[in-house]
Design a protein around this motif. Structure first.
Motif, PDB file in Angstrom:
ATOM      1  N   UNK A 111       0.877  -1.173  -0.264  1.00  0.00           N
ATOM      2  CA  UNK A 111      -0.047  -0.208  -0.352  1.00  0.00           C
ATOM      3  C   UNK A 111       0.831   1.254  -0.164  1.00  0.00           C
ATOM      4  N   UNK A 112       0.573   2.208  -1.343  1.00  0.00           N
ATOM      5  CA  UNK A 112       1.377   3.432  -1.354  1.00  0.00           C
ATOM      6  C   UNK A 112       2.321   3.761  -1.454  1.00  0.00           C
ATOM      7  N   UNK A 113       2.876   2.704  -2.699  1.00  0.00           N
ATOM      8  CA  UNK A 113       4.213   2.361  -2.862  1.00  0.00           C
ATOM      9  C   UNK A 113       4.024   2.738  -4.382  1.00  0.00           C
ATOM     10  N   UNK A 114       4.531   2.668  -5.425  1.00  0.00           N
ATOM     11  CA  UNK A 114       4.607   3.859  -7.162  1.00  0.00           C
ATOM     12  C   UNK A 114       5.255   2.873  -7.346  1.00  0.00           C
ATOM     13  N   UNK A 115       5.300   2.011  -8.828  1.00  0.00           N
ATOM     14  CA  UNK A 115       6.083   1.592  -9.350  1.00  0.00           C
ATOM     15  C   UNK A 115       6.898   2.134 -11.170  1.00  0.00           C
ATOM     16  N   UNK A 116       7.522   2.430 -11.776  1.00  0.00           N
ATOM     17  CA  UNK A 116       7.685   2.341 -13.120  1.00  0.00           C
ATOM     18  C   UNK A 116       8.251   1.228 -13.538  1.00  0.00           C
ATOM     19  N   UNK A 117       7.866  -0.028 -14.602  1.00  0.00           N
ATOM     20  CA  UNK A 117       7.804  -1.009 -15.116  1.00  0.00           C
ATOM     21  C   UNK A 117       8.291  -1.034 -16.074  1.00  0.00           C
ATOM     22  N   UNK A 118       8.873  -1.260 -17.575  1.00  0.00           N
ATOM     23  CA  UNK A 118       9.633  -1.538 -18.732  1.00  0.00           C
ATOM     24  C   UNK A 118       8.867  -2.349 -19.757  1.00  0.00           C
ATOM     25  N   UNK A 119       8.188  -2.624 -20.505  1.00  0.00           N
ATOM     26  CA  UNK A 119       7.596  -4.278 -20.750  1.00  0.00           C
ATOM     27  C   UNK A 119       7.682  -4.304 -21.892  1.00  0.00           C
ATOM     28  N   UNK A 120       8.284  -5.521 -22.768  1.00  0.00           N
ATOM     29  CA  UNK A 120       8.113  -5.523 -24.483  1.00  0.00           C
ATOM     30  C   UNK A 120       8.797  -6.906 -24.181  1.00  0.00           C
ATOM     31  N   UNK A 121       7.758  -7.701 -25.648  1.00  0.00           N
ATOM     32  CA  UNK A 121       7.953  -8.912 -26.106  1.00  0.00           C
ATOM     33  C   UNK A 121       7.602 -10.124 -25.058  1.00  0.00           C
ATOM     34  N   UNK A 122       8.062 -11.034 -25.570  1.00  0.00           N
ATOM     35  CA  UNK A 122       6.628 -12.591 -25.101  1.00  0.00           C
ATOM     36  C   UNK A 122       7.473 -11.885 -23.450  1.00  0.00           C
ATOM     37  N   UNK A 123       5.976 -12.287 -22.442  1.00  0.00           N
ATOM     38  CA  UNK A 123       6.094 -11.922 -21.320  1.00  0.00           C
ATOM     39  C   UNK A 123       5.417 -13.572 -20.808  1.00  0.00           C
ATOM     40  N   UNK A 124       4.891 -13.299 -19.456  1.00  0.00           N
ATOM     41  CA  UNK A 124       4.637 -14.166 -18.514  1.00  0.00           C
ATOM     42  C   UNK A 124       5.152 -13.997 -17.293  1.00  0.00           C
ATOM     43  N   UNK A 125       3.480 -13.567 -16.743  1.00  0.00           N
ATOM     44  CA  UNK A 125       4.121 -13.321 -15.150  1.00  0.00           C
ATOM     45  C   UNK A 125       2.554 -14.455 -14.341  1.00  0.00           C
ATOM     46  N   UNK A 126       3.333 -13.885 -13.224  1.00  0.00           N
ATOM     47  CA  UNK A 126       2.021 -14.694 -12.081  1.00  0.00           C
ATOM     48  C   UNK A 126       2.303 -13.431 -11.112  1.00  0.00           C
ATOM     49  N   UNK A 127       0.514 -13.273 -10.587  1.00  0.00           N
ATOM     50  CA  UNK A 127       0.464 -12.272 -10.011  1.00  0.00           C
ATOM     51  C   UNK A 127      -0.270 -13.341  -9.014  1.00  0.00           C
ATOM     52  N   UNK A 128       0.430 -12.940  -7.815  1.00  0.00           N
ATOM     53  CA  UNK A 128      -0.684 -13.292  -6.196  1.00  0.00           C
ATOM     54  C   UNK A 128      -1.147 -12.697  -5.838  1.00  0.00           C
ATOM     55  N   UNK A 129      -2.697 -12.438  -5.046  1.00  0.00           N
ATOM     56  CA  UNK A 129      -2.995 -11.577  -4.223  1.00  0.00           C
ATOM     57  C   UNK A 129      -3.475 -12.464  -3.151  1.00  0.00           C
ATOM     58  N   UNK A 130      -2.874 -11.914  -1.689  1.00  0.00           N
ATOM     59  CA  UNK A 130      -3.769 -12.735  -0.632  1.00  0.00           C
ATOM     60  C   UNK A 130      -4.954 -12.497  -0.246  1.00  0.00           C
ATOM     61  N   UNK A 131      -5.664 -13.520   0.296  1.00  0.00           N
ATOM     62  CA  UNK A 131      -7.259 -13.493   0.493  1.00  0.00           C
ATOM     63  C   UNK A 131      -7.562 -12.204   2.019  1.00  0.00           C
ATOM     64  N   UNK A 132      -8.496 -11.132   2.186  1.00  0.00           N
ATOM     65  CA  UNK A 132      -9.257 -10.513   3.220  1.00  0.00           C
ATOM     66  C   UNK A 132      -8.380  -9.790   3.234  1.00  0.00           C
ATOM     67  N   UNK A 133      -8.417  -8.697   2.117  1.00  0.00           N
ATOM     68  CA  UNK A 133      -7.921  -7.542   1.380  1.00  0.00           C
ATOM     69  C   UNK A 133      -8.576  -7.061   0.249  1.00  0.00           C
ATOM     70  N   UNK A 134      -8.504  -6.013   0.496  1.00  0.00           N
ATOM     71  CA  UNK A 134      -8.955  -5.189  -0.772  1.00  0.00           C
ATOM     72  C   UNK A 134      -7.913  -3.895  -1.771  1.00  0.00           C
TER      73      UNK A 134
END
Length: 338
Positions: A111-134
Motif C-alpha cells: 500500500x502506498x507504493x508506486x512503480x515504473x515498469x518496462x514491458x517488451x516482447x514475450x512475457x509471462x507473469x504470475x500475480x499473487x494476491x492474498x485473501x482478506x484485503x482490498x
C-alpha cells in the motif's frame, strides 16, 4: 488456512466473453459496459470480486483503475506479447506480488507504493494476491513515443531520466519502486473522484495521468540522488508506516515521540528516514500533505473554507488561509470561487 484459486488469462477472456453476452440483455447486463474510450467490467465470483475500469485517453496513453477483493488466495498467470510500453503503477491499498517467468526475483507492491515498469516482447507473469484485503490500483500505460514527445529534460529525448534508467530494458530490466509523495496521493484521489463527464472527463483524466507521470519522473530523480542510505529494509517499512499514520490523522497528528512508538522505530531513525526517503522532515511532509488535501477539497467544492481547514487539522481558519496562500500563492477563498 485460505484455499488457493488459479486463473489464467484464457480463463479471464472466457469470463469477460460471458459478461459481454450478458451485456446484450438489459435485465442482467450490468457488469460490462464499453464505448470508444472506456471499458468497465466487474467479475463477481465465489472467490471474490474483480473490478476494472480502463480509459483510452489518447494515442500512446491509457489509464486503468483496478480493485481486487478476494475471499481466497488468488493466483493469476498471464502470457502476452507486448510492444514497448512503460507502465506507471500506484498501489492505493492492499498488496500483491508479481513474478516474471524465468526470473528468481519477484516484484512486490505494498500500500502506498508506486512503480515504473518496462514491458517488451514475450512475457509471462504470475500475480499473487492474498485473501482478506482490498487491493486498489491506478495504472498508466505509456508508449515510448509519447515519452519522447513529452521529454523536456534535454534536447535528445533518449537521454531523459526514464530512458537512462531503462537503458538495458532490451535485456529484461523492468521494475523500479518510487516513493509516493503527497502530490501523487492527491492526484490519485482526484482521478478516483473525477466530477466530470464526457469530453471534460476525458481531458481531466488525461491531465491527471500526465501529472502523475511528471511527479513520478521527478521523484525518480530525487530518489536516485538520495539512493545511498544507511536504513535497513525493516526501518524503511516502519517509516512508510509512520507516514500512513500521519495521513490517517491529519486533524490530530501524534507527537514525534508517539509516532515513532506507534511505528515501532526510534525518533532519531524516524527523522533521519523521512529526510532520506521523502526529502523533508516528518512535519514538513504532514504540512505538504495537508495543503495538497486542502486544495483538492476546495476544488471539489463540497465544503466551505472553514470546514476544509478543520478537516486538514487547522483550528483557526486565519492560520490555515495564511499557510495556504504561502504554499500556492492564492487564498483558499479565491481558489474555491474559481
Amino acid at each position: 488456512m485460505s484455499s488457493q484459486v488459479f486463473l489464467s488469462d484464457h480463463d479471464l477472456e472466457e469470463m469477460l466473453a460471458e459478461l459481454q453476452q450478458e451485456a446484450e440483455q438489459p435485465d442482467i447486463g450490468k457488469h460490462y459496459q464499453a464505448n470508444d474510450s472506456e471499458i468497465v467490467w466487474t467479475l463477481n465470483k465465489p472467490f471474490g470480486k474483480w473490478f476494472n475500469h480502463s480509459f483510452h485517453l489518447r494515442d500512446y496513453l491509457t489509464l486503468t483503475l483496478t480493485e481486487w477483493t478476494f475471499q481466497e488466495n488468488f493466483n493469476f498467470t498471464m502470457k502476452s506479447q507486448t510492444e514497448p510500453l512503460f507502465g506507471f503503477s500506484f498501489c492505493m491499498s492492499g498488496g500483491f506480488s508479481v513474478k516474471p517467468f524465468g526470473r528468481a526475483k519477484e516484484f512486490v507492491a505494498h500500500a502506498r507504493d508506486t512503480h515504473i515498469a518496462f514491458f517488451q516482447g514475450d512475457m509471462q507473469t504470475t500475480s499473487e494476491v492474498d485473501s482478506g484485503q482490498t487491493v486498489s490500483l491506478v495504472q498508466i500505460g505509456v508508449k515510448p513515443e509519447l515519452i519522447n514527445t513529452l521529454s523536456t529534460e534535454v534536447s535528445d529525448p533518449s537521454q531523459s531520466v526514464l530512458h537512462q534508467t531503462f537503458s538495458n530494458y532490451q535485456t529484461g530490466k523492468s521494475w523500479l519502486t518510487i516513493t509516493m509523495t503527497p502530490a501523487m496521493s492527491i492526484a490519485l484521489q482526484q482521478i478516483l473522484q473525477c466530477p466530470y463527464q464526457g469530453i471534460t472527463k476525458q481531458l481531466y483524466l488525461e491531465s491527471k495521468a500526465l501529472e502523475l507521470i511528471t511527479l513520478q519522473l521527478h521523484q525518480l530523480t530525487e530518489d536516485r540522488s538520495t539512493a545511498s542510505t544507511s536504513l535497513k529494509l525493516d526501518d524503511i517499512d516502519r517509516i512508510h508506516l509512520a507516514r500512513d499514520i500521519l495521513i490517517r490523522n491529519l486533524n490530530e497528528p501524534p507527537s514525534l515521540l508517539l509516532l515513532a512508538k506507534q511505528a515501532g522505530i526510534n525518533s532519531f531513525k524516524l527523522k533521519q528516514g523521512f529526510r532520506e526517503i521523502f526529502n523533508t522532515t516528518v512535519f514538513g511532509y504532514l504540512h505538504a500533505y495537508r495543503m495538497e488535501e486542502a486544495r483538492r477539497l476546495l476544488q471539489l467544492g463540497k465544503l466551505n473554507v472553514t470546514q476544509v481547514a478543520q478537516t486538514v487539522g487547522y483550528d483557526h481558519p486565519g492560520k490555515f488561509a495564511a499557510a495556504f496562500k504561502k504554499k500556492f500563492g492564492i487564498s483558499p477563498k479565491m481558489l474555491k470561487s474559481c
